[in-house]
Motif scaffolding. Structure first.
Motif, PDB file in Angstrom:
ATOM      1  N   SER A 172       0.966  -1.298  -0.039  1.00 16.08           N
ATOM      2  CA  SER A 172       0.072   0.001   0.141  1.00 16.08           C
ATOM      3  C   SER A 172       0.830   1.094  -0.126  1.00 16.08           C
ATOM      4  CB  SER A 172      -0.972   0.165   1.036  1.00 16.08           C
ATOM      5  OG  SER A 172      -1.777   1.182   1.088  1.00 16.08           O
ATOM      6  N   PRO A 173       1.005   1.988  -1.243  1.00 14.11           N
ATOM      7  CA  PRO A 173       1.685   3.100  -1.049  1.00 14.11           C
ATOM      8  C   PRO A 173       1.172   4.196  -0.598  1.00 14.11           C
ATOM      9  CG  PRO A 173       0.813   2.570  -3.271  1.00 14.11           C
ATOM     10  CD  PRO A 173       0.331   1.649  -2.672  1.00 14.11           C
ATOM     11  N   ASP A 174       1.766   5.132   0.174  1.00 12.89           N
ATOM     12  CA  ASP A 174       1.621   6.448   0.780  1.00 12.89           C
ATOM     13  C   ASP A 174       1.610   7.367  -0.294  1.00 12.89           C
ATOM     14  OD1 ASP A 174       0.945   8.633   2.494  1.00 12.89           O
ATOM     15  OD2 ASP A 174       2.887   8.468   3.532  1.00 12.89           O
ATOM     16  N   TYR A 175       0.753   7.548  -1.279  1.00 10.70           N
ATOM     17  CA  TYR A 175       0.492   8.348  -2.456  1.00 10.70           C
ATOM     18  C   TYR A 175       0.447   9.842  -1.878  1.00 10.70           C
ATOM     19  CZ  TYR A 175      -4.400   7.545  -2.250  1.00 10.70           C
ATOM     20  OH  TYR A 175      -5.756   7.459  -1.783  1.00 10.70           O
ATOM     21  N   ARG A 176       1.063  10.896  -2.646  1.00  8.87           N
ATOM     22  CA  ARG A 176       0.909  12.138  -2.326  1.00  8.87           C
ATOM     23  C   ARG A 176      -0.821  12.601  -2.531  1.00  8.87           C
ATOM     24  NH1 ARG A 176       4.860  14.618  -6.634  1.00  8.87           N
ATOM     25  NH2 ARG A 176       4.592  12.650  -7.490  1.00  8.87           N
ATOM     26  N   GLN A 177      -1.143  13.311  -1.689  1.00  8.40           N
ATOM     27  CA  GLN A 177      -2.205  14.034  -1.835  1.00  8.40           C
ATOM     28  C   GLN A 177      -2.496  15.476  -1.666  1.00  8.40           C
ATOM     29  OE1 GLN A 177      -5.242  11.107   0.452  1.00  8.40           O
ATOM     30  NE2 GLN A 177      -3.599  11.000   1.554  1.00  8.40           N
ATOM     31  N   GLY A 178      -3.885  15.913  -1.771  1.00  9.11           N
ATOM     32  CA  GLY A 178      -4.047  17.549  -1.499  1.00  9.11           C
ATOM     33  C   GLY A 178      -4.227  17.614  -0.032  1.00  9.11           C
ATOM     34  N   PRO A 179      -4.065  18.996   0.247  1.00  9.50           N
ATOM     35  CA  PRO A 179      -3.626  20.048  -0.481  1.00  9.50           C
ATOM     36  C   PRO A 179      -2.384  20.384  -0.700  1.00  9.50           C
ATOM     37  CG  PRO A 179      -3.913  20.887   1.651  1.00  9.50           C
ATOM     38  CD  PRO A 179      -4.052  19.125   1.702  1.00  9.50           C
ATOM     39  N   LYS A 180      -1.356  19.652  -0.408  1.00  7.24           N
ATOM     40  CA  LYS A 180       0.027  19.961  -0.497  1.00  7.24           C
ATOM     41  C   LYS A 180       0.419  19.395  -2.023  1.00  7.24           C
ATOM     42  CE  LYS A 180       1.766  19.448   3.997  1.00  7.24           C
ATOM     43  NZ  LYS A 180       2.678  19.027   4.981  1.00  7.24           N
ATOM     44  N   SER A 181      -0.242  18.417  -2.524  1.00  6.19           N
ATOM     45  CA  SER A 181       0.090  17.945  -3.834  1.00  6.19           C
ATOM     46  C   SER A 181      -1.319  18.034  -4.715  1.00  6.19           C
ATOM     47  CB  SER A 181       0.702  16.595  -3.903  1.00  6.19           C
ATOM     48  OG  SER A 181       1.860  16.459  -3.110  1.00  6.19           O
ATOM     49  N   HIS A 182      -1.027  18.203  -6.037  1.00  8.64           N
ATOM     50  CA  HIS A 182      -2.098  18.064  -7.082  1.00  8.64           C
ATOM     51  C   HIS A 182      -2.216  17.031  -7.997  1.00  8.64           C
ATOM     52  CE1 HIS A 182      -1.870  22.196  -5.081  1.00  8.64           C
ATOM     53  NE2 HIS A 182      -3.321  22.055  -5.250  1.00  8.64           N
ATOM     54  N   PHE A 245     -16.871  11.970 -12.011  1.00 10.86           N
ATOM     55  CA  PHE A 245     -17.028  12.999 -10.973  1.00 10.86           C
ATOM     56  C   PHE A 245     -18.500  13.468 -11.434  1.00 10.86           C
ATOM     57  CE2 PHE A 245     -12.548  13.240 -11.171  1.00 10.86           C
ATOM     58  CZ  PHE A 245     -12.129  13.055 -10.017  1.00 10.86           C
ATOM     59  N   GLY A 246     -19.531  13.739 -10.427  1.00 15.06           N
ATOM     60  CA  GLY A 246     -20.726  14.453 -10.496  1.00 15.06           C
ATOM     61  C   GLY A 246     -20.537  15.845 -10.002  1.00 15.06           C
ATOM     62  N   ALA A 277     -19.391  23.108  -9.632  1.00 19.72           N
ATOM     63  CA  ALA A 277     -19.396  22.181  -8.840  1.00 19.72           C
ATOM     64  C   ALA A 277     -18.148  22.244  -7.858  1.00 19.72           C
ATOM     65  CB  ALA A 277     -19.343  20.717  -9.384  1.00 19.72           C
ATOM     66  N   PRO A 278     -18.337  21.938  -6.590  1.00 20.07           N
ATOM     67  CA  PRO A 278     -17.194  22.231  -6.025  1.00 20.07           C
ATOM     68  C   PRO A 278     -16.027  20.847  -6.207  1.00 20.07           C
ATOM     69  CG  PRO A 278     -18.904  21.035  -4.574  1.00 20.07           C
ATOM     70  CD  PRO A 278     -19.482  21.762  -5.817  1.00 20.07           C
ATOM     71  N   VAL A 279     -14.636  21.565  -6.049  1.00 18.78           N
ATOM     72  CA  VAL A 279     -13.754  20.513  -6.676  1.00 18.78           C
ATOM     73  C   VAL A 279     -12.521  20.106  -5.488  1.00 18.78           C
ATOM     74  CG1 VAL A 279     -11.736  20.415  -7.855  1.00 18.78           C
ATOM     75  CG2 VAL A 279     -13.625  21.632  -8.643  1.00 18.78           C
ATOM     76  N   LEU A 280     -12.307  19.029  -5.161  1.00 18.08           N
ATOM     77  CA  LEU A 280     -11.503  18.568  -4.044  1.00 18.08           C
ATOM     78  C   LEU A 280     -10.101  19.409  -4.434  1.00 18.08           C
ATOM     79  CD1 LEU A 280     -11.855  14.414  -3.791  1.00 18.08           C
ATOM     80  CD2 LEU A 280     -12.444  16.563  -2.230  1.00 18.08           C
ATOM     81  N   PRO A 281      -9.249  19.660  -3.213  1.00 19.91           N
ATOM     82  CA  PRO A 281      -8.046  20.486  -3.546  1.00 19.91           C
ATOM     83  C   PRO A 281      -7.147  19.889  -4.308  1.00 19.91           C
ATOM     84  CG  PRO A 281      -8.723  20.648  -1.031  1.00 19.91           C
ATOM     85  CD  PRO A 281      -9.708  19.680  -1.657  1.00 19.91           C
ATOM     86  N   TYR A 282      -7.194  18.466  -4.070  1.00 20.39           N
ATOM     87  CA  TYR A 282      -6.126  17.510  -5.073  1.00 20.39           C
ATOM     88  C   TYR A 282      -6.265  17.741  -6.511  1.00 20.39           C
ATOM     89  CZ  TYR A 282      -3.739  13.571  -7.410  1.00 20.39           C
ATOM     90  OH  TYR A 282      -3.155  12.949  -8.198  1.00 20.39           O
ATOM     91  N   PHE A 283      -7.562  18.164  -6.949  1.00 20.82           N
ATOM     92  CA  PHE A 283      -8.106  18.227  -8.284  1.00 20.82           C
ATOM     93  C   PHE A 283      -8.052  19.677  -8.898  1.00 20.82           C
ATOM     94  CE2 PHE A 283      -9.427  14.097  -7.272  1.00 20.82           C
ATOM     95  CZ  PHE A 283      -8.923  13.237  -8.337  1.00 20.82           C
TER      96      PHE A 283
END
Length: 374
Positions: A172-182, A245-246, A277-283
């Motif tokens: 299981s990789p600890d992949y990069r996420q938001g909000p620091k990464s996109h 996405f919706g 639509a609202p967007v997650l910080p990562y996207f």
């Protein structure tokens, strides 16, 4: 034919006619709704666009749930109505801690902290030993958490049962996420891990799966490796998720059914014309309808997917997207299966103690066992 024989046939037919009439009466009483009178109009309101406004309703738990499942959903709804609680420094929400303690106790699995392809990862290995048929196999788990957290909490709950029950190695990789990464940081990280595993395993010996954001990432990873010219893994599992996405969350009917019934949350009103639509910080800044973010909208990308298993539930806010993605994969000629569990919320699989979750774990293991090469 004589009159006596006709009367005999009628006499034999009469009990069946009475039985049929009785069954019809029962069915009518059970399923028919009385027509609204002029004094009692229907409480539902439908506008010209087909938008429905419903009155307050009383909705019990599903009669198909196990007793343990009913207790879990009741506890889940009451807890989520109050809020999910604090999240500790290890990315573990308060509501998840009891499930984690149970999973760590019942699944005899060793966790190793390491780096694979330059990406921080956990490797889960059953202490009872890997089964002979799984010695040349490995699974990659992409954890949930809305592309913004839940490592290692979600990682543990998604990896421990599969590694322990299936007696197979899970990475299981600890992949990069938001909000620091996109985007596409997570796709790049998972691909780096996959490249490294390809040095020790054949593509058909590798499976990849994930729940919620991790399920979405599975699809994005499969689209990403197409771009990179890498071979497909042997099979994929997309759980608690869709591949598009919706306007709100994953979209579709599930937004307005799954959120209130599964998570005690009132869905936001439909977007008005011109609203975004609202967007997650990562996207942030990403094309949310592109082939690398929303593969379900691109049949040419889907056509190259490996055998894929979807899993969702009837009170999950993801089920519409899962149903849609599964249908698009089938139409693209991919071997895909859709598994649904009745009456349960999004991410029910994080509770390892209910019979429905145990059924899910075994379904996952059967799917990968039948599709990964030996």
């Amino acid at each position: 034919m004589s009159i006596c024989s006709k009367e005999g046939r009628l006499a034999g037919l009469l009990p069946r006619l009475i039985l049929a009439s009785s069954l019809l009466a029962v069915a009518t009483a059970t399923f028919a709704q009385p027509a609204p009178s002029a004094q009692q109009p229907t409480p539902l309101r439908v506008d010209e666009q087909g938008t429905i406004q419903t009155p307050p309703m009383t909705i019990p738990l599903s009669s198909y749930l196990s007793p343990e499942g009913k207790a879990f959903v009741a506890e889940h709804l009451n807890a989520f109505q109050k809020g999910i609680g604090a999240i500790d420094d290890n990315g573990v929400p308060e509501w998840m801690k009891g499930y984690l303690a149970s999973a760590r106790k019942q699944f005899n699995v060793e966790r190793r902290d390491t780096s694979i392809g330059g990406v921080h990862s956990y490797v889960y290995t059953p202490r009872d030993g890997v089964l002979p048929q799984n010695r040349r196999r490995v699974l990659i788990n992409l954890h949930g958490g809305g592309f913004g957290g839940c490592f290692p909490g979600c990682t543990e709950l998604e990896s421990l049962p599969i590694a322990g029950l299936g007696r197979i190695k899970v990475v299981s990789p600890d992949y990069r996420q938001g909000p620091k990464s996109h985007f596409p940081a997570a796709s790049e990280d998972v691909t780096a891990v996959y490249r490294e595993l390809l040095k020790s395993y054949k593509p058909g010996q590798i499976g990849v799966y994930g729940c919620s954001a991790g399920g979405m990432l599975v699809g994005q990873f499969l689209a990403w490796i197409q771009k990179e010219g890498l071979p497909n893994p042997g099979a994929a599992g997309i759980y608690c998720s869709g591949l598009s996405f919706g306007d709100v969350a994953y979209g579709g009917d599930a937004t307005y059914i799954g959120l209130p019934l599964g998570d005690a949350a009132v869905p936001p009103p439909p977007l008005r014309s011109g609203q975004k639509a609202p967007v997650l910080p990562y996207f942030e800044g990403a094309d949310l309808k592109g082939p690398l973010t929303a593969p379900a909208l691109h049949p040419d990308v889907l056509a190259k997917f490996p055998p894929t298993m979807f899993a969702t539930s009837t009170r999950a806010f993801d089920y519409s997207a899962a149903i849609y993605a599964h249908r698009q994969l089938v139409n693209a000629g991919v071997k895909a299966e859709l598994n649904m569990w009745e009456g349960l919320p999004h991410g029910f699989i994080y509770n390892p103690d209910i019979p429905e979750s145990k059924d899910f774990f075994q379904t996952v293991l059967r799917f990968f066992d039948s599709h990964l090469s030996r």
